[in-house]
Scaffold this motif. Structure first.
Motif, PDB file in Angstrom:
ATOM      1  N   GLY A 280       0.783  -1.233   0.000  1.00 50.92           N
ATOM      2  CA  GLY A 280       0.000   0.000   0.000  1.00 50.92           C
ATOM      3  C   GLY A 280       0.807   1.271   0.000  1.00 50.92           C
ATOM      4  N   GLN A 281       2.142   1.144  -0.048  1.00 53.13           N
ATOM      5  CA  GLN A 281       2.965   2.359   0.005  1.00 53.13           C
ATOM      6  C   GLN A 281       2.696   3.283  -1.181  1.00 53.13           C
ATOM      7  OE1 GLN A 281       4.026  -0.867   0.375  1.00 53.13           O
ATOM      8  NE2 GLN A 281       6.047  -0.933   1.336  1.00 53.13           N
ATOM      9  N   ALA A 282       2.694   2.722  -2.394  1.00 48.79           N
ATOM     10  CA  ALA A 282       2.479   3.557  -3.584  1.00 48.79           C
ATOM     11  C   ALA A 282       1.084   4.152  -3.584  1.00 48.79           C
ATOM     12  CB  ALA A 282       2.714   2.734  -4.850  1.00 48.79           C
ATOM     13  N   ALA A 283       0.093   3.354  -3.230  1.00 53.27           N
ATOM     14  CA  ALA A 283      -1.290   3.834  -3.222  1.00 53.27           C
ATOM     15  C   ALA A 283      -1.501   4.925  -2.179  1.00 53.27           C
ATOM     16  CB  ALA A 283      -2.246   2.668  -2.966  1.00 53.27           C
ATOM     17  N   SER A 284      -0.905   4.748  -1.007  1.00 57.61           N
ATOM     18  CA  SER A 284      -1.041   5.755   0.041  1.00 57.61           C
ATOM     19  C   SER A 284      -0.435   7.081  -0.394  1.00 57.61           C
ATOM     20  CB  SER A 284      -0.365   5.250   1.324  1.00 57.61           C
ATOM     21  OG  SER A 284      -0.480   6.205   2.356  1.00 57.61           O
ATOM     22  N   LEU A 285       0.750   7.020  -0.986  1.00 58.17           N
ATOM     23  CA  LEU A 285       1.390   8.241  -1.478  1.00 58.17           C
ATOM     24  C   LEU A 285       0.548   8.886  -2.573  1.00 58.17           C
ATOM     25  CD1 LEU A 285       3.720  10.238  -1.646  1.00 58.17           C
ATOM     26  CD2 LEU A 285       4.938   8.591  -3.105  1.00 58.17           C
ATOM     27  N   ALA A 286       0.031   8.080  -3.490  1.00 54.35           N
ATOM     28  CA  ALA A 286      -0.789   8.621  -4.574  1.00 54.35           C
ATOM     29  C   ALA A 286      -2.031   9.320  -4.036  1.00 54.35           C
ATOM     30  CB  ALA A 286      -1.195   7.499  -5.526  1.00 54.35           C
ATOM     31  N   GLY A 287      -2.701   8.686  -3.099  1.00 55.84           N
ATOM     32  CA  GLY A 287      -3.911   9.275  -2.535  1.00 55.84           C
ATOM     33  C   GLY A 287      -3.637  10.564  -1.797  1.00 55.84           C
ATOM     34  N   LYS A 288      -2.524  10.601  -1.082  1.00 55.84           N
ATOM     35  CA  LYS A 288      -2.196  11.819  -0.333  1.00 55.84           C
ATOM     36  C   LYS A 288      -1.821  12.957  -1.277  1.00 55.84           C
ATOM     37  CE  LYS A 288      -2.132  13.637   3.723  1.00 55.84           C
ATOM     38  NZ  LYS A 288      -3.416  13.768   4.451  1.00 55.84           N
ATOM     39  N   LEU A 289      -1.115  12.648  -2.361  1.00 60.12           N
ATOM     40  CA  LEU A 289      -0.790  13.689  -3.330  1.00 60.12           C
ATOM     41  C   LEU A 289      -2.045  14.219  -4.014  1.00 60.12           C
ATOM     42  CD1 LEU A 289       2.470  12.224  -4.902  1.00 60.12           C
ATOM     43  CD2 LEU A 289       2.286  14.116  -3.269  1.00 60.12           C
ATOM     44  N   LEU A 290      -3.015  13.347  -4.254  1.00 60.30           N
ATOM     45  CA  LEU A 290      -4.297  13.806  -4.804  1.00 60.30           C
ATOM     46  C   LEU A 290      -4.969  14.781  -3.833  1.00 60.30           C
ATOM     47  CD1 LEU A 290      -6.992  11.744  -6.623  1.00 60.30           C
ATOM     48  CD2 LEU A 290      -7.650  13.157  -4.684  1.00 60.30           C
ATOM     49  N   GLN A 291      -5.001  14.430  -2.562  1.00 58.28           N
ATOM     50  CA  GLN A 291      -5.563  15.351  -1.562  1.00 58.28           C
ATOM     51  C   GLN A 291      -4.816  16.685  -1.559  1.00 58.28           C
ATOM     52  OE1 GLN A 291      -5.773  13.938   2.492  1.00 58.28           O
ATOM     53  NE2 GLN A 291      -7.953  13.579   2.281  1.00 58.28           N
ATOM     54  N   GLU A 292      -3.500  16.617  -1.578  1.00 56.41           N
ATOM     55  CA  GLU A 292      -2.699  17.843  -1.557  1.00 56.41           C
ATOM     56  C   GLU A 292      -2.985  18.710  -2.775  1.00 56.41           C
ATOM     57  OE1 GLU A 292      -0.713  19.145   0.675  1.00 56.41           O
ATOM     58  OE2 GLU A 292      -0.607  17.508   2.127  1.00 56.41           O
ATOM     59  N   PHE A 293      -3.171  18.073  -3.930  1.00 56.87           N
ATOM     60  CA  PHE A 293      -3.525  18.841  -5.123  1.00 56.87           C
ATOM     61  C   PHE A 293      -4.842  19.590  -4.902  1.00 56.87           C
ATOM     62  CE2 PHE A 293      -5.950  19.404  -8.976  1.00 56.87           C
ATOM     63  CZ  PHE A 293      -5.060  20.067  -9.793  1.00 56.87           C
ATOM     64  N   VAL A 294      -5.844  18.904  -4.399  1.00 60.45           N
ATOM     65  CA  VAL A 294      -7.154  19.527  -4.196  1.00 60.45           C
ATOM     66  C   VAL A 294      -7.038  20.729  -3.253  1.00 60.45           C
ATOM     67  CG1 VAL A 294      -9.437  19.195  -3.158  1.00 60.45           C
ATOM     68  CG2 VAL A 294      -8.508  17.483  -4.726  1.00 60.45           C
ATOM     69  N   PHE A 295      -6.396  20.543  -2.124  1.00 61.67           N
ATOM     70  CA  PHE A 295      -6.305  21.637  -1.158  1.00 61.67           C
ATOM     71  C   PHE A 295      -5.515  22.821  -1.719  1.00 61.67           C
ATOM     72  CE2 PHE A 295      -6.715  18.100   2.141  1.00 61.67           C
ATOM     73  CZ  PHE A 295      -8.074  18.351   2.360  1.00 61.67           C
ATOM     74  N   ALA A 296      -4.413  22.545  -2.406  1.00 58.38           N
ATOM     75  CA  ALA A 296      -3.608  23.628  -2.964  1.00 58.38           C
ATOM     76  C   ALA A 296      -4.314  24.325  -4.124  1.00 58.38           C
ATOM     77  CB  ALA A 296      -2.250  23.081  -3.437  1.00 58.38           C
ATOM     78  N   HIS A 297      -5.021  23.559  -4.955  1.00 58.71           N
ATOM     79  CA  HIS A 297      -5.748  24.151  -6.072  1.00 58.71           C
ATOM     80  C   HIS A 297      -6.912  25.005  -5.584  1.00 58.71           C
ATOM     81  CE1 HIS A 297      -8.426  24.260  -9.621  1.00 58.71           C
ATOM     82  NE2 HIS A 297      -7.317  24.139 -10.328  1.00 58.71           N
ATOM     83  N   ALA A 298      -7.646  24.495  -4.603  1.00 57.64           N
ATOM     84  CA  ALA A 298      -8.786  25.240  -4.067  1.00 57.64           C
ATOM     85  C   ALA A 298      -8.343  26.517  -3.367  1.00 57.64           C
ATOM     86  CB  ALA A 298      -9.571  24.352  -3.108  1.00 57.64           C
ATOM     87  N   ASP A 299      -7.140  26.492  -2.825  1.00 56.14           N
ATOM     88  CA  ASP A 299      -6.624  27.629  -2.078  1.00 56.14           C
ATOM     89  C   ASP A 299      -5.845  28.592  -2.956  1.00 56.14           C
ATOM     90  OD1 ASP A 299      -6.664  28.581   0.697  1.00 56.14           O
ATOM     91  OD2 ASP A 299      -4.485  28.436   0.613  1.00 56.14           O
ATOM     92  N   GLY A 300      -5.596  28.191  -4.202  1.00 52.57           N
ATOM     93  CA  GLY A 300      -4.729  28.973  -5.088  1.00 52.57           C
ATOM     94  C   GLY A 300      -5.408  30.197  -5.701  1.00 52.57           C
TER      95      GLY A 300
END
Length: 266
Positions: free
Chosen positions: A246-266
């Motif tokens: 699950g290491q790759a999947a966990s990293l992928a999911g967290k980067l997706l979350q980070e994209f959403v928060f940064a995009h919404a805040d941008g």
């Protein structure tokens, strides 16, 4: 498998839509990207909804539109997937594409029609054709340059001689792994942002088709995601498979979350 954890906004109210694209037809070493969307959703379960840095909640912003079931005709599938993603753009939602092999990015690019292609990746992916296939996962950046004016490839550490020759042209910028931490976006216009999980060093994300050592640390990838997101009109994270814990999947999911928060805040 249920939807992406926290992606609870209604389709009408959401600003972002998770779209699974489990294409798995051209992987050349370790197949299994057909399991990627479900794997990412599964290992995102522990993530909190609230982001302290931006003060935003994932559940206020994102819906899960499910998977676009794949079949073995990549060209036909990409055309159909393009239509599905275009519908989200038309309705005011940014698609968050979960691969699937990197080939699905071609549909994301067609739907978004960006000025710039920005990608975290271990590979150049500049083949015109790979193993006789002009829609293989190793041709994505080549196709991107049929749509975008330039490509910025971050974390690259391998490629053929012909690919490196192509990368030396003025419409391609390659930022090798040791330089990524100091990179800042310096492009004009709208970007399509793709994250191939193999940009990470295999120590952090072994569950991918073609792992390459000497890669990026997760925090560096997060910094890039936060920096590029405000200029992005489309996003994907691809090449996750089920061949780790699950290491790759966990990293992928967290980067997706980070994209959403940064995009919404941008």
């Amino acid at each position: 498998m249920g939807g992406f954890p926290g992606a609870n906004a209604s389709r009408e109210a959401a600003d972002y839509a998770v779209v699974g694209a489990p294409l798995d037809v051209s992987t050349t070493f370790q197949p299994g990207t057909r399991f990627g969307p479900d794997q990412v959703r599964r290992f995102a379960r522990p993530f909190d909804d609230y982001d302290h840095r931006t003060g935003r909640r994932f559940s206020d912003l994102v819906c899960d539109a499910g998977d676009v079931a794949a079949w073995d005709d990549a060209a036909d599938y990409l055309q159909f997937l393009d239509g599905q993603l275009t519908d989200h753009h038309r309705d005011g939602r940014v698609p968050l594409l979960l691969g699937g092999e990197h080939t699905v990015t071609v549909a994301g690019l067609r739907a978004a029609d960006p000025d710039v292609y920005v990608c975290l990746d271990a590979h150049l992916d500049l083949y015109e054709s790979y193993a006789g296939n002009d829609l293989a996962h190793a041709t994505v950046a080549h196709h991107a340059l049929d749509i975008a004016d330039e490509a910025i490839l971050l974390g690259v550490r391998t490629g053929s001689e012909a690919e490196w020759d192509r990368a030396a042209e003025s419409d391609v910028t390659v930022v090798e792994p040791e330089a990524v931490a100091g990179w800042t976006p310096d492009f004009d216009g709208e970007a399509y942002f793709s994250v191939d999980i193999d940009a990470a060093d295999p120590a952090y994300a072994p569950g991918t088709g073609t792992p390459v050592p000497f890669g990026l640390e997760p925090r560096t990838m997060r910094s890039v995601v936060r920096a590029v997101a405000p200029q992005a009109v489309g996003f994907d994270v691809v090449e996750v498979n089920d061949r780790d814990d699950g290491q790759a999947a966990s990293l992928a999911g967290k980067l997706l979350q980070e994209f959403v928060f940064a995009h919404a805040d941008g």
